[in-house]
Design an enzyme around this catalytic site. Structure first.
Site, PDB file in Angstrom:
ATOM      1  CG  ASP A  82      -1.965   1.146   1.746  1.00  0.00           C
ATOM      2  OD1 ASP A  82      -1.615   2.231   0.442  1.00  0.00           O
ATOM      3  OD2 ASP A  82      -2.591   1.363   2.402  1.00  0.00           O
ATOM      4  CE  LYS A 110     -14.879   6.475 -12.040  1.00  0.00           C
ATOM      5  NZ  LYS A 110     -13.605   6.362 -12.489  1.00  0.00           N
ATOM      6  CE1 TYR A 144      -5.196  10.424 -12.463  1.00  0.00           C
ATOM      7  CE2 TYR A 144      -5.519  12.205 -14.599  1.00  0.00           C
ATOM      8  CZ  TYR A 144      -4.839  10.700 -13.651  1.00  0.00           C
ATOM      9  OH  TYR A 144      -4.134   9.739 -14.276  1.00  0.00           O
TER      10      TYR A 144
END
Length: 275
Positions: free
Chosen positions: A61, A94, A190
């Site tokens: 991770d 999203k 992003y």
């Protein structure tokens, strides 16, 4: 202990999974598929086993320092080092995400830049001299996506240091919290995270030149994955082509570069090319 080792982060699905598949077919050594979720990672390994491929698995991770250190110690004890490191793990909200931009900025830059940086700082000491590092960036990671000319100049500075870059990323997160980010940084968390990663690539290359380690960033293309909500036009195997080229085939002279999905080396500072 003498076997070569390739490691792919975030590899239980998508482009990372396809990169593992490609490495298993061609890499002369041991290939580690790693993932945050152990069950999903082992299922991915099982699926590749059905294709006759034999990747190894280890939990990793990149958002957990202890997990990275545990992985580093395991590789060091069992193999002595890493020859290929593909930093693929990333997140993207999203377009219809309801989280405020402050949350999106902190989490996206936190994982796509700061967690990758932390992973590199922990793993780079065991990357063997002559090794290759591939940072999975994006077309979003092209510098032209940042509106501010002043910021672009600072990010493109050939003498930029990691602490200075990290400070810029922190300034962006703070600006997002204050709601003052758009004019200079744009509206995509992003984009900022991947521009940060590409800028980091250039700095890392300067730092690792004396060890003959090649560090490159790559835009894998618009790929049909969960991250693109399956709107991408390329298959995951097509998305793995350029990363695999950098990991296995690119001349040693290709270092500190930003590569496009068709294996073109693209000027990171000038106007972004078309897909």
């Amino acid at each position: 202990m003498s076997s070569k080792v390739a490691v792919v982060t975030g590899a239980n699905k998508g482009i990372g999974y396809a990169i593992v598949r490609g490495l298993c077919k061609r890499f002369d050594g041991v290939v580690y598929l790693t993932s945050r979720d152990e069950e999903r990672g082992k299922q991915a390994v099982s699926n590749l086993n059905k294709e006759g491929l034999k990747p190894c698995y280890h939990q990793l991770d990149i958002n957990d320092t202890k997990s990275i250190e545990t992985f580093r110690d395991y590789i060091k004890d069992n193999h002595g080092g890493i020859d290929v490191l593909v930093n693929n793990a990333a997140i993207a909200f999203k377009s219809n995400a309801t989280e405020p931009v402050s949350v999106q900025a902190e989490q996206t830059v936190g994982i796509n830049y700061f967690s990758v940086l932390n992973t590199c700082e922990i793993l780079f000491p065991i990357v063997r001299n002559g090794g290759r590092v591939v940072n999975i960036s994006s077309s979003a990671g092209h510098l032209s996506n940042i509106p501010s000319a002043t910021l672009r100049s600072r990010l493109a500075n050939p003498n930029l240091t990691i602490p200075q870059l990290s400070e810029l990323m922190k300034q962006y997160i703070e600006a997002a919290k204050q709601g003052t980010h758009a004019a200079e940084w744009g509206n995509s968390t992003y984009v900022v995270s991947k521009v940060g990663l590409t800028a980091l690539t250039m700095i890392q290359q300067r730092m690792l030149n004396d060890r003959d380690i090649k560090v490159n960033a790559v835009h894998p293309g618009y790929v049909d994955t969960d991250m693109t909500s399956h709107k991408g036009t390329l298959s995951i195997d097509e998305g793995a082509v350029a990363p695999l080229y950098l990991a296995l085939d690119a001349p040693d002279t290709v270092r500190g570069q930003y590569m496009w999905c068709d294996k073109r080396i693209v000027d990171w500072v000038e106007k972004k090319p078309l897909e």
